[in-house]
Design a protein around this motif. Structure first.
Motif, PDB file in Angstrom:
ATOM      1  N   GLN A 271       4.161 -18.381  38.386  1.00 48.33           N
ATOM      2  CA  GLN A 271       3.593 -17.061  38.925  1.00 48.33           C
ATOM      3  C   GLN A 271       2.312 -17.016  38.381  1.00 48.33           C
ATOM      4  O   GLN A 271       1.301 -16.610  39.421  1.00 48.33           O
ATOM      5  CB  GLN A 271       4.316 -15.947  38.014  1.00 48.33           C
ATOM      6  N   ARG A 272       1.732 -17.513  37.361  1.00 51.53           N
ATOM      7  CA  ARG A 272       0.160 -17.674  36.956  1.00 51.53           C
ATOM      8  C   ARG A 272      -0.813 -18.282  37.803  1.00 51.53           C
ATOM      9  O   ARG A 272      -1.416 -18.055  38.416  1.00 51.53           O
ATOM     10  CB  ARG A 272       0.252 -17.904  35.113  1.00 51.53           C
ATOM     11  N   LEU A 273       0.023 -19.442  37.945  1.00 55.16           N
ATOM     12  CA  LEU A 273      -0.613 -20.735  38.974  1.00 55.16           C
ATOM     13  C   LEU A 273      -0.696 -20.133  40.463  1.00 55.16           C
ATOM     14  O   LEU A 273      -1.619 -20.556  41.254  1.00 55.16           O
ATOM     15  CB  LEU A 273      -0.028 -21.936  38.816  1.00 55.16           C
ATOM     16  N   SER A 274       0.052 -19.025  40.725  1.00 56.35           N
ATOM     17  CA  SER A 274       0.048 -18.594  42.053  1.00 56.35           C
ATOM     18  C   SER A 274      -1.390 -17.987  42.384  1.00 56.35           C
ATOM     19  O   SER A 274      -1.631 -17.997  43.588  1.00 56.35           O
ATOM     20  CB  SER A 274       1.295 -17.780  42.479  1.00 56.35           C
ATOM     21  N   LEU A 275      -2.100 -17.750  41.439  1.00 53.05           N
ATOM     22  CA  LEU A 275      -3.293 -17.096  41.667  1.00 53.05           C
ATOM     23  C   LEU A 275      -4.330 -18.022  41.629  1.00 53.05           C
ATOM     24  O   LEU A 275      -5.515 -17.630  41.966  1.00 53.05           O
ATOM     25  CB  LEU A 275      -3.691 -16.122  40.356  1.00 53.05           C
ATOM     26  N   GLU A 276      -4.199 -19.451  41.627  1.00 55.55           N
ATOM     27  CA  GLU A 276      -5.202 -20.557  41.554  1.00 55.55           C
ATOM     28  C   GLU A 276      -5.090 -21.180  43.168  1.00 55.55           C
ATOM     29  O   GLU A 276      -3.927 -21.372  43.535  1.00 55.55           O
ATOM     30  CB  GLU A 276      -4.825 -21.298  40.543  1.00 55.55           C
ATOM     31  N   THR A 277      -6.214 -21.838  43.357  1.00 55.91           N
ATOM     32  CA  THR A 277      -6.173 -22.834  44.451  1.00 55.91           C
ATOM     33  C   THR A 277      -6.904 -23.999  43.787  1.00 55.91           C
ATOM     34  O   THR A 277      -7.841 -23.986  43.012  1.00 55.91           O
ATOM     35  CB  THR A 277      -7.093 -22.575  45.717  1.00 55.91           C
ATOM     36  N   PHE A 278      -6.252 -25.392  44.205  1.00 59.52           N
ATOM     37  CA  PHE A 278      -6.779 -26.625  43.556  1.00 59.52           C
ATOM     38  C   PHE A 278      -6.817 -27.471  44.825  1.00 59.52           C
ATOM     39  O   PHE A 278      -6.017 -28.462  45.075  1.00 59.52           O
ATOM     40  CB  PHE A 278      -5.640 -27.395  42.616  1.00 59.52           C
ATOM     41  N   GLN A 279      -8.066 -27.211  45.431  1.00 62.17           N
ATOM     42  CA  GLN A 279      -8.480 -28.128  46.640  1.00 62.17           C
ATOM     43  C   GLN A 279      -9.841 -28.571  46.546  1.00 62.17           C
ATOM     44  O   GLN A 279     -10.078 -29.822  46.766  1.00 62.17           O
ATOM     45  CB  GLN A 279      -8.469 -26.991  47.838  1.00 62.17           C
ATOM     46  N   LYS A 280     -10.847 -27.867  46.035  1.00 61.94           N
ATOM     47  CA  LYS A 280     -11.889 -28.239  45.846  1.00 61.94           C
ATOM     48  C   LYS A 280     -12.224 -29.362  44.608  1.00 61.94           C
ATOM     49  O   LYS A 280     -11.425 -29.155  43.863  1.00 61.94           O
ATOM     50  CB  LYS A 280     -13.297 -27.244  45.562  1.00 61.94           C
ATOM     51  N   PRO A 281     -12.817 -30.344  45.051  1.00 58.71           N
ATOM     52  CA  PRO A 281     -12.602 -31.443  43.794  1.00 58.71           C
ATOM     53  C   PRO A 281     -12.894 -30.753  42.446  1.00 58.71           C
ATOM     54  O   PRO A 281     -12.297 -31.481  41.451  1.00 58.71           O
ATOM     55  CB  PRO A 281     -13.948 -32.458  44.150  1.00 58.71           C
ATOM     56  N   ASP A 282     -13.926 -29.890  41.913  1.00 53.43           N
ATOM     57  CA  ASP A 282     -14.208 -29.600  40.531  1.00 53.43           C
ATOM     58  C   ASP A 282     -12.763 -28.690  40.421  1.00 53.43           C
ATOM     59  O   ASP A 282     -12.369 -28.641  39.112  1.00 53.43           O
ATOM     60  CB  ASP A 282     -15.346 -28.558  40.646  1.00 53.43           C
ATOM     61  N   ASP A 283     -12.069 -27.882  41.140  1.00 54.82           N
ATOM     62  CA  ASP A 283     -10.999 -27.282  40.999  1.00 54.82           C
ATOM     63  C   ASP A 283      -9.676 -28.094  40.556  1.00 54.82           C
ATOM     64  O   ASP A 283      -8.890 -27.868  39.871  1.00 54.82           O
ATOM     65  CB  ASP A 283     -10.645 -26.027  42.122  1.00 54.82           C
ATOM     66  N   VAL A 284      -9.784 -29.061  41.264  1.00 51.65           N
ATOM     67  CA  VAL A 284      -8.556 -30.102  41.152  1.00 51.65           C
ATOM     68  C   VAL A 284      -9.130 -30.654  39.664  1.00 51.65           C
ATOM     69  O   VAL A 284      -8.141 -30.775  38.957  1.00 51.65           O
ATOM     70  CB  VAL A 284      -8.798 -31.369  42.212  1.00 51.65           C
ATOM     71  N   ALA A 285     -10.100 -31.160  39.282  1.00 53.03           N
ATOM     72  CA  ALA A 285     -10.543 -31.624  37.925  1.00 53.03           C
ATOM     73  C   ALA A 285     -10.345 -30.549  37.007  1.00 53.03           C
ATOM     74  O   ALA A 285      -9.540 -30.830  35.892  1.00 53.03           O
ATOM     75  CB  ALA A 285     -11.751 -32.102  37.813  1.00 53.03           C
ATOM     76  N   ASN A 286     -10.587 -29.312  37.098  1.00 55.36           N
ATOM     77  CA  ASN A 286     -10.163 -28.267  36.169  1.00 55.36           C
ATOM     78  C   ASN A 286      -8.742 -28.178  35.975  1.00 55.36           C
ATOM     79  O   ASN A 286      -8.215 -27.825  34.674  1.00 55.36           O
ATOM     80  CB  ASN A 286     -11.106 -26.859  36.586  1.00 55.36           C
ATOM     81  N   GLY A 287      -7.993 -28.064  37.165  1.00 56.74           N
ATOM     82  CA  GLY A 287      -6.568 -27.631  36.842  1.00 56.74           C
ATOM     83  C   GLY A 287      -5.900 -28.855  36.029  1.00 56.74           C
ATOM     84  O   GLY A 287      -5.130 -28.656  35.246  1.00 56.74           O
ATOM     85  N   LEU A 288      -6.310 -30.115  36.430  1.00 55.80           N
ATOM     86  CA  LEU A 288      -5.679 -31.085  35.816  1.00 55.80           C
ATOM     87  C   LEU A 288      -6.160 -31.325  34.216  1.00 55.80           C
ATOM     88  O   LEU A 288      -5.383 -31.601  33.446  1.00 55.80           O
ATOM     89  CB  LEU A 288      -5.892 -32.721  36.486  1.00 55.80           C
ATOM     90  N   ALA A 289      -7.327 -30.920  34.140  1.00 55.76           N
ATOM     91  CA  ALA A 289      -7.737 -30.855  32.603  1.00 55.76           C
ATOM     92  C   ALA A 289      -6.931 -29.776  31.835  1.00 55.76           C
ATOM     93  O   ALA A 289      -6.920 -30.178  30.611  1.00 55.76           O
ATOM     94  CB  ALA A 289      -9.298 -30.619  32.628  1.00 55.76           C
ATOM     95  N   MET A 290      -6.584 -28.736  32.340  1.00 54.28           N
ATOM     96  CA  MET A 290      -5.779 -27.805  31.542  1.00 54.28           C
ATOM     97  C   MET A 290      -4.473 -28.369  31.071  1.00 54.28           C
ATOM     98  O   MET A 290      -4.201 -27.932  30.123  1.00 54.28           O
ATOM     99  CB  MET A 290      -5.335 -26.717  32.628  1.00 54.28           C
TER     100      MET A 290
END
Length: 200
Positions: free
Chosen positions: A109-128
């Protein structure tokens, strides 16, 4: 070994390529009267959606594993940000199975508010969830080139879904997209995930 999320990602890439094939077939069957490029656009959008879904799945799986104590909490200082009521629900579950189900539901539910498409967003998501510096690890020779290639595709995806792929230089015209361009974009997204997956 491939992650459990890789199988579904591969299925989605096949679906994206099938959309390109459908556009090609429509164009051929109509003798070029019907343009297949909107199906090529749909294929590019689908490929980026598959990337987003894949990253969401990895973050979800690893986040649940961390919360359940199966994976060391080595994530970045970024926060998933569960509300206290969500944490309370997880802690008050009657058994371990229900605790995991609750954790999965709350994190999803919490992740449904995020998008992981742009390279920096992908990196930030995986870093979490403990996968830091993924671009440098997955692409040690030239992480910048890999990020730039994905960034161009995501930017085009955004123009398709938010601006109908209108050509900014020619009002009223659509930016051309060939079947080859769509297939190249799909291949690039697939190569990105194939390079990242072993580190997940």
């Amino acid at each position: 070994m491939a992650t459990s999320r890789m199988r579904q990602f591969t299925v989605e890439m096949t679906r994206a390529r099938d959309l390109v094939g459908l556009g090609q077939s429509v164009y051929r069957m109509t003798g070029g009267r019907v343009d297949g490029s909107d199906m090529y656009r749909a294929a590019l959008v689908h490929a980026v959606a598959a990337l987003d879904s894949y990253i969401h799945g990895i973050v979800l799986d690893r986040g649940v594993d961390m919360l359940m104590g199966r994976l060391a909490n080595s994530g970045s200082k970024s926060k998933v940000g569960l509300q206290l009521s969500a944490v309370q629900e997880i802690l008050n579950a009657p058994n371990a199975l229900m605790q995991e189900v609750s954790a999965r539901a709350q994190i999803a539910q919490r992740l449904s508010l995020e998008t992981f498409q742009k390279p920096d967003d992908v990196a930030n998501g995986l870093a979490m969830v403990g996968i830091s510096k993924v671009w440098s690890i997955a692409f040690p020779n030239d992480p910048g080139a890999a990020k730039a290639a994905l960034g161009v595709i995501v930017q085009r995806r955004n123009r398709i879904v938010h601006q109908c792929d209108a050509d900014p230089l020619t009002p009223g015209a659509i930016t051309p997209l060939s079947d080859g361009d769509a297939l190249d974009s799909i291949s690039t997204v697939q190569a990105v995930v194939a390079a990242i997956d072993p580190h997940c």
